[in-house]
Enzyme design. Structure first.
Site, PDB file in Angstrom:
ATOM      1  N   ASP A 302       3.212  23.253  23.474  1.00  0.00           N
ATOM      2  CA  ASP A 302       2.340  23.478  24.614  1.00  0.00           C
ATOM      3  C   ASP A 302       3.181  24.061  25.744  1.00  0.00           C
ATOM      4  O   ASP A 302       4.397  24.107  25.668  1.00  0.00           O
ATOM      5  CB  ASP A 302       1.511  22.244  24.980  1.00  0.00           C
ATOM      6  CG  ASP A 302       2.249  21.258  25.842  1.00  0.00           C
ATOM      7  OD1 ASP A 302       3.476  21.217  25.755  1.00  0.00           O
ATOM      8  OD2 ASP A 302       1.580  20.520  26.583  1.00  0.00           O
ATOM      9  N   ASP A 339      -7.596  12.371  42.887  1.00  0.00           N
ATOM     10  CA  ASP A 339      -7.011  12.947  41.669  1.00  0.00           C
ATOM     11  C   ASP A 339      -5.553  12.516  41.570  1.00  0.00           C
ATOM     12  O   ASP A 339      -4.699  12.956  42.332  1.00  0.00           O
ATOM     13  CB  ASP A 339      -7.129  14.483  41.740  1.00  0.00           C
ATOM     14  CG  ASP A 339      -6.605  15.172  40.488  1.00  0.00           C
ATOM     15  OD1 ASP A 339      -6.131  14.453  39.572  1.00  0.00           O
ATOM     16  OD2 ASP A 339      -6.663  16.412  40.430  1.00  0.00           O
ATOM     17  N   GLU A 374     -10.998  18.724  28.413  1.00  0.00           N
ATOM     18  CA  GLU A 374     -12.186  19.379  27.849  1.00  0.00           C
ATOM     19  C   GLU A 374     -12.890  20.244  28.901  1.00  0.00           C
ATOM     20  O   GLU A 374     -13.289  21.357  28.640  1.00  0.00           O
ATOM     21  CB  GLU A 374     -13.191  18.357  27.308  1.00  0.00           C
ATOM     22  CG  GLU A 374     -12.790  17.709  25.999  1.00  0.00           C
ATOM     23  CD  GLU A 374     -11.772  16.609  26.199  1.00  0.00           C
ATOM     24  OE1 GLU A 374     -11.609  16.126  27.351  1.00  0.00           O
ATOM     25  OE2 GLU A 374     -11.109  16.248  25.206  1.00  0.00           O
ATOM     26  N   THR A 375     -13.055  19.669  30.122  1.00  0.00           N
ATOM     27  CA  THR A 375     -13.777  20.418  31.158  1.00  0.00           C
ATOM     28  C   THR A 375     -12.837  21.340  31.934  1.00  0.00           C
ATOM     29  O   THR A 375     -13.261  22.337  32.498  1.00  0.00           O
ATOM     30  CB  THR A 375     -14.432  19.449  32.158  1.00  0.00           C
ATOM     31  OG1 THR A 375     -13.391  18.649  32.747  1.00  0.00           O
ATOM     32  CG2 THR A 375     -15.436  18.552  31.484  1.00  0.00           C
ATOM     33  N   ASP A 517      -2.801  16.149  23.674  1.00  0.00           N
ATOM     34  CA  ASP A 517      -2.048  16.644  22.526  1.00  0.00           C
ATOM     35  C   ASP A 517      -2.112  15.680  21.342  1.00  0.00           C
ATOM     36  O   ASP A 517      -1.754  16.051  20.219  1.00  0.00           O
ATOM     37  CB  ASP A 517      -0.562  16.829  22.895  1.00  0.00           C
ATOM     38  CG  ASP A 517      -0.361  17.863  23.985  1.00  0.00           C
ATOM     39  OD1 ASP A 517      -1.108  18.858  23.980  1.00  0.00           O
ATOM     40  OD2 ASP A 517       0.535  17.672  24.819  1.00  0.00           O
TER      41      ASP A 517
HETATM   42  N1  LIG Z   1      -5.787  18.045  38.141  1.00  0.00           N
HETATM   43  C1  LIG Z   1      -6.459  19.117  37.752  1.00  0.00           C
HETATM   44  N2  LIG Z   1      -7.648  19.382  38.286  1.00  0.00           N
HETATM   45  C2  LIG Z   1      -8.347  20.457  37.914  1.00  0.00           C
HETATM   46  N3  LIG Z   1      -7.951  21.332  36.988  1.00  0.00           N
HETATM   47  C3  LIG Z   1      -6.766  21.136  36.407  1.00  0.00           C
HETATM   48  C4  LIG Z   1      -5.957  20.029  36.752  1.00  0.00           C
HETATM   49  N4  LIG Z   1      -4.846  20.083  35.995  1.00  0.00           N
HETATM   50  C5  LIG Z   1      -4.951  21.175  35.225  1.00  0.00           C
HETATM   51  N5  LIG Z   1      -6.113  21.817  35.455  1.00  0.00           N
HETATM   52  C6  LIG Z   1      -6.602  23.022  34.786  1.00  0.00           C
HETATM   53  O1  LIG Z   1      -6.878  22.714  33.426  1.00  0.00           O
HETATM   54  C7  LIG Z   1      -6.138  23.540  32.538  1.00  0.00           C
HETATM   55  C8  LIG Z   1      -5.701  22.737  31.332  1.00  0.00           C
HETATM   56  O2  LIG Z   1      -4.754  21.790  31.734  1.00  0.00           O
HETATM   57  P1  LIG Z   1      -3.962  20.931  30.701  1.00  0.00           P
HETATM   58  O3  LIG Z   1      -2.945  20.145  31.435  1.00  0.00           O
HETATM   59  O4  LIG Z   1      -4.920  20.245  29.838  1.00  0.00           O
HETATM   60  O5  LIG Z   1      -3.235  22.061  29.895  1.00  0.00           O
HETATM   61  P2  LIG Z   1      -2.722  21.888  28.427  1.00  0.00           P
HETATM   62  O6  LIG Z   1      -3.853  22.083  27.485  1.00  0.00           O
HETATM   63  O7  LIG Z   1      -1.933  20.635  28.341  1.00  0.00           O
HETATM   64  O8  LIG Z   1      -1.792  23.114  28.229  1.00  0.00           O
HETATM   65  P3  LIG Z   1      -0.393  23.267  28.792  1.00  0.00           P
HETATM   66  O9  LIG Z   1       0.226  21.928  28.961  1.00  0.00           O
HETATM   67  O10 LIG Z   1       0.309  24.105  27.807  1.00  0.00           O
HETATM   68  O11 LIG Z   1      -0.565  24.021  30.066  1.00  0.00           O
HETATM   69  C9  LIG Z   1      -4.978  24.031  33.380  1.00  0.00           C
HETATM   70  O12 LIG Z   1      -4.523  25.276  32.927  1.00  0.00           O
HETATM   71  C10 LIG Z   1      -5.584  24.130  34.763  1.00  0.00           C
HETATM   72  O13 LIG Z   1      -6.270  25.354  34.904  1.00  0.00           O
HETATM   73 MG   LIG Z   2      -0.026  19.573  28.702  1.00  0.00          MG
END
Ligand SMILES: Nc1ncnc2c1ncn2[C@@H]1O[C@H](COP(=O)(O)OP(=O)(O)OP(=O)(O)O)[C@@H](O)[C@H]1O
Ligand SMILES: [Mg+2]
Ligand SMILES: [K+]
Length: 675
Positions: A302, A339, A374-375, A517
């Site tokens: 990731d 948050d 998911e969202t 993950d």
């Molecule tokens: N606290 C938050 N509030 C709103 N949106 C968020 C927040 N954190 C992340 N995001 C958005 O959600 C997306 C997915 O975040 P996530 O941490 O799940 O990524 P991931 O699937 O783990 O991939 P990676 O770790 O490789 O970036 C992010 O790219 C960002 O656009």
């Molecule tokens: Mg991640």
């Protein structure tokens, strides 16, 4: 691990010698059928030593005695190899057990704090841990932030930051809080903690043979059975021809022919492979996982926290349409007040830095919408009915469009600017209006490009899977040098990628740290969770990296390959060896029965008896001579597997035939002085 011992200490060797004798117990020996056959041979020759006339044998007392001693030593050598391999893990387990002591925990019961013993803590209990105190059990930080000294577990002295929300929330019992205070929800019952699992792992208490080992064992046992039948047939054949083939000679022949070398070293090779992974600060839950690592074709990583540092920090508020910077910041802050993720908290910090006051009254009575992979959004539903959201730009665009809102014309340009710099743009919206963008900054870890280059040489494809947008993903993928990337991926998409690769017959490894993950870590053939990560990730994975260094997967793959190669090479060597011994011992046996058959003495050995003893002695001492190779493993270089196979066949196949000829000849020169 806390004690890194590269050399074997005297105590380990002493204990291994003791263990070699304890393992003579037939109930233990029977688990290694090849050496068990040797043990039965030993018992028979022992009987013959004291009852020379048993089994119509005519060999002298001294010969029977020497054969008995050599057979015993052969078994002891094999036992020693296994005990030595187990030794380091046992020593490590002992030192880990010292870490595991009862401590007083501050358990939160309602509004008061009660002092209880750490052994009375159960899953779900909430404890308060302050500066200087030991964390009483495994858990997840639910409130606060603290730096934690994890050296008792990882051997790493630099403290690590643990915080609620996000991917750095798990803490391990037995580690120490060195600043601030955290509230921890306990996630394991007594006896099931990470430390408990680690102890039983390094101790090898639950070691199971891997499918590969079982398959090889079956082949070796079949070989043993065939030789057993050959030798028994030979004895009948002899008596039919009126040639007396003595029982001790037949036993010596059998022991030389069956694959005792690999039989004696097989389990040591497996244990040592696991141990090498552990020395490397990676805990492998099974030998099967280590072996699978050796055959990996594809690695899924990731982005955030793996390829990048993962401390995505808000660094800029970019207004779009007719809104102002402060307005973007205000709504971003309202959506972030509750948050707990690092991203959310960094928004509030940026507001402070920019000198804007945050209107907390607005958010105080609203309903918090937690961030979900998911969202890909988080936010708050206010009491007055307005809904505030921040999140991935595409997700926010869809959300706004669903409410009949329009998308400001400069949104794409602004978000693309952030993304093409490798940053993560988060859009901020209230109901059907988008106010602007939060620029989350992250940095690619140094040295990533070289690491991925190395993987390419090993024939391994790297795929970056990220929840981020395609432009950010492409920028980071290019900067880090991965082969392929998948953007806007949800947890189920990561699983889908793994399944797709697996369907093509590939073995897939995945590293990850987040709760999102976890399903993919479980689906992968090799799932490596970062110790810094969440409890869910660590439970789903079959390996945990105590140093939380995702690029370490390269070394894990190398150790896996080394394990498979070492086993293959020593099997080849062992079987080739037995062929050579056949030329020494079979002629000797016939010469003993029919002295006229001197022509058979191709190796020109001193006498039939010295030939038999020399072959048997060689058969025994080759085991300890190969222990260092079995323990250290064969050196691995990233070359193609066809080249590897050719090289190993040449060295260990040919070597396996030649070495015993020379070895037996030299031993015979000495033995013949007496025999
Ligand atoms: N606290 C938050 N509030 C709103 N949106 C968020 C927040 N954190 C992340 N995001 C958005 O959600 C997306 C997915 O975040 P996530 O941490 O799940 O990524 P991931 O699937 O783990 O991939 P990676 O770790 O490789 O970036 C992010 O790219 C960002 O656009
Ligand atoms: Mg991640
Ligand atoms: K043998």
């Amino acid at each position: 691990m806390s004690q890194k011992k590269s050399v074997l200490s005297g105590t380990i060797v002493q204990n291994a010698i003791k263990e070699s004798f304890l393992k003579l117990d037939p109930r233990v020996m029977v688990r290694n059928p090849i050496m068990f056959v040797v043990e039965i041979g030993f018992i028979l020759t022992l009987i013959l030593t004291f009852v020379p006339k048993a089994f119509r044998s005519s060999t002298p007392f001294w010969f029977n005695l020497i054969v008995t001693i050599i057979l015993l030593v052969t078994i002891l050598f094999a036992n020693f190899a296994e005990a030595l391999a187990e030794g380091r893990g046992k020593a490590q387990a002992d030192s880990l057990k010292k870490t595991k002591k009862d401590i007083t925990a501050n358990k939160i019961a309602g509004s008061s704090v009660k002092q209880v013993s750490s052994s009375d803590l159960r899953k779900g209990d909430i404890v308060l841990v302050s500066q200087g105190e030991m964390i009483p059990g495994d858990g997840e930080v639910i409130e606060g932030l603290a730096s934690v000294d994890e050296s008792a577990i990882t051997g790493e002295s630099a403290p690590v930051i643990k915080e609620a929300g996000g991917d750095f929330s798990s803490v391990t019992g037995g580690t120490r809080v060195i600043s601030d205070q955290i509230k921890v929800r306990i996630t394991s019952d007594p006896g099931e903690s990470f430390l408990d699992r680690m102890i039983s792992l390094v101790e090898g208490a639950k070691r199971q043979k891997t499918p590969n080992e079982i398959a090889l064992n079956t082949v070796l046992m079949s070989l043993t059975l065939i030789f057993l039948i050959v030798v028994v047939t030979l004895s009948y054949f002899g008596s039919y021809l009126n040639v007396n083939l003595d029982v001790p000679v037949l036993i010596a022949l059998l022991v030389c022919l069956i694959p005792t070398t690999i039989g004696g070293l097989l389990s040591a090779i497996g244990i040592a492979g696991m141990d090498r992974v552990t020395q490397f600060n990676v805990l492998a839950m099974s030998g099967k996982a280590v072996e699978a690592a050796g055959d990996i074709n594809t690695i899924i990583l990731d982005k955030t926290g793996t390829i990048t540092y993962g401390n995505r920090m808000a660094s800029e508020f970019i207004p779009v349409g007719s809104s102002k910077e402060e307005e973007v910041g205000q709504w971003a802050a309202v959506s972030s007040i509750k948050d707990e993720t690092p991203e959310g908290r960094s928004v509030l910090e940026l507001m402070k830095k920019l000198g804007y006051a945050i209107d907390t009254t607005l958010a105080s009575s609203g309903e918090f919408i937690e961030f979900k992979a998911e969202t890909r959004m988080s936010g708050i539903d206010l009491k007055d009915g307005r809904k505030v959201r921040k999140g991935a730009v595409d997700a926010i665009k869809k959300w706004v469009a669903a409410q009949g809102g329009s998308i400001p014309s400069d949104l794409t340009a602004s978000s693309d600017k952030v993304a093409s710099a490798g940053g993560t743009p988060l859009a901020v919206a209230v109901d059907n209006q988008i106010f602007g963008i939060i620029y989350l900054k992250d940095t690619v870890k140094p040295g990533m490009r070289e690491r991925f280059e190395q993987m390419r040489k090993m024939g391994i494809k790297t795929i970056m899977c990220t929840g981020d947008n395609p432009l950010t993903a492409a920028t980071i993928a290019l900067e880090a040098g991965v082969d392929d990337f998948i953007a806007e991926s949800k947890p189920e998409d990561k699983i889908a990628v793994i399944r797709r690769e697996q369907a093509e017959g590939k073995l897939v490894a995945m590293t990850g740290d987040g709760t999102n993950d976890a399903p993919a870590l479980a689906q992968a053939d090799v799932g490596i969770a970062m110790n810094s990560g969440t409890v869910a990730a660590k439970e789903a994975a079959n390996m945990v990296d105590l140093d939380s260094d995702p690029s370490k997967i390269i070394e894990v793959v190398a150790i896996g390959k080394q394990l498979l190669m070492t086993r293959g090479a020593l099997t080849t060597f062992s079987i080739a060896n037995d062929i050579a011994k056949y030329f020494a011992i079979l002629p000797a046996m016939f010469m003993l029965a029919i002295p006229q058959m001197e022509v058979l003495n191709v190796m020109k050995l001193g006498s039939p008896m010295s030939a038999i003893l020399s072959a048997l002695i060689f058969n025994a001492i080759i085991i300890p001579l190969l222990i260092p190779l079995a323990m250290k493993g064969i050196a691995y270089k990233p070359i193609s597997s066809a080249q590897l196979l050719r090289r190993n066949l040449l060295i260990y196949g040919l070597g396996g035939v030649v070495v015993p000829f020379i070895g037996i000849k030299i031993i015979d020169l000495v033995v013949h002085l007496w025999v």
